[in-house]
Scaffold this active site. Structure first.
Site, mmCIF file in Angstrom:
data_model
loop_
_atom_site.group_PDB
_atom_site.id
_atom_site.type_symbol
_atom_site.label_atom_id
_atom_site.label_comp_id
_atom_site.label_asym_id
_atom_site.label_seq_id
_atom_site.Cartn_x
_atom_site.Cartn_y
_atom_site.Cartn_z
ATOM 1 N N SER A 112 0.798 -1.223 0.000
ATOM 2 C CA SER A 112 0.000 0.000 0.000
ATOM 3 C C SER A 112 0.833 1.277 0.000
ATOM 4 C CB SER A 112 -0.956 0.017 1.192
ATOM 5 O OG SER A 112 -0.235 0.102 2.401
ATOM 6 N N HIS A 130 1.145 4.160 6.850
ATOM 7 C CA HIS A 130 0.561 5.028 5.823
ATOM 8 C C HIS A 130 0.979 6.475 6.050
ATOM 9 C CE1 HIS A 130 -2.926 2.221 4.384
ATOM 10 N NE2 HIS A 130 -1.739 1.835 3.959
ATOM 11 N N ASP A 190 -8.013 6.182 4.515
ATOM 12 C CA ASP A 190 -8.089 5.002 5.396
ATOM 13 C C ASP A 190 -9.335 4.930 6.274
ATOM 14 O OD1 ASP A 190 -5.681 4.132 4.414
ATOM 15 O OD2 ASP A 190 -4.505 4.902 6.081
#
Length: 161
Positions: free
Chosen positions: A68, A108, A134
């Site tokens: 990701s 992230h 998210d």
């Protein structure tokens, strides 16, 4: 010539007979081996606990588990984290956070930060390689993360080619 698998033949254990090796040691040698192993394990634990104190993070080193964050980080990359509470969280920073109900931390990038007058900070994250933010990963009803959710911030990486 002896064929493998023939009746009555014996093939060597190829050095993996650990218990046989232990039985051949005298008590003093066995004691030193056990003590040596215990010192290695306790040294590793002391180093880990020392890193926790120095970095302020409950997990000072993490492994990237998904794609990701590609191309910034790839699966298997090691991230070195710090988590000093007095440092403000800024958009663009890469954070590692835990979400209630999930055991595995997520790596992230912070994309939005909301700071209230009283100093409370809430922020939104997104994987660089993801299409959407998210919010779908957070616990039900949660739209923003808070500082308490952060395990650490990426300060360095060790990557594999």
């Amino acid at each position: 010539m002896v064929r493998a698998g023939a009746v009555g033949t014996h093939l060597p254990a190829s050095g993996l007979d650990i218990f046989g090796d232990l039985r051949k040691m005298n008590k003093r040698q066995l004691y030193y081996q056990v003590l040596n192993f215990a010192m290695i394990v306790s040294s590793a634990l002391m180093i880990w606990k020392g890193l926790i104190v120095l970095t302020g993070s409950e997990s000072p080193i993490v492994v990237v588990l998904s794609g990701s964050m590609e191309p910034a980080f790839h699966r298997g990359d090691l991230l070195f984290l710090t988590n000093f509470r007095e440092d403000p969280i800024r958009a663009g920073e890469i954070v590692v956070f835990k979400v209630e109900g999930r055991d595995i931390p997520i790596v992230h990038r912070v994309i939005k930060v909301h700071e209230k007058d009283n100093g409370d900070i809430k922020f939104l994250t997104k994987g660089d390689n993801n299409e959407v933010d998210d919010r779908g990963l957070y616990k039900e009803g949660q739209n923003w993360l808070e500082k308490k959710d952060v395990v650490g911030r990426a300060r360095g990486t060790l990557f594999w080619l």
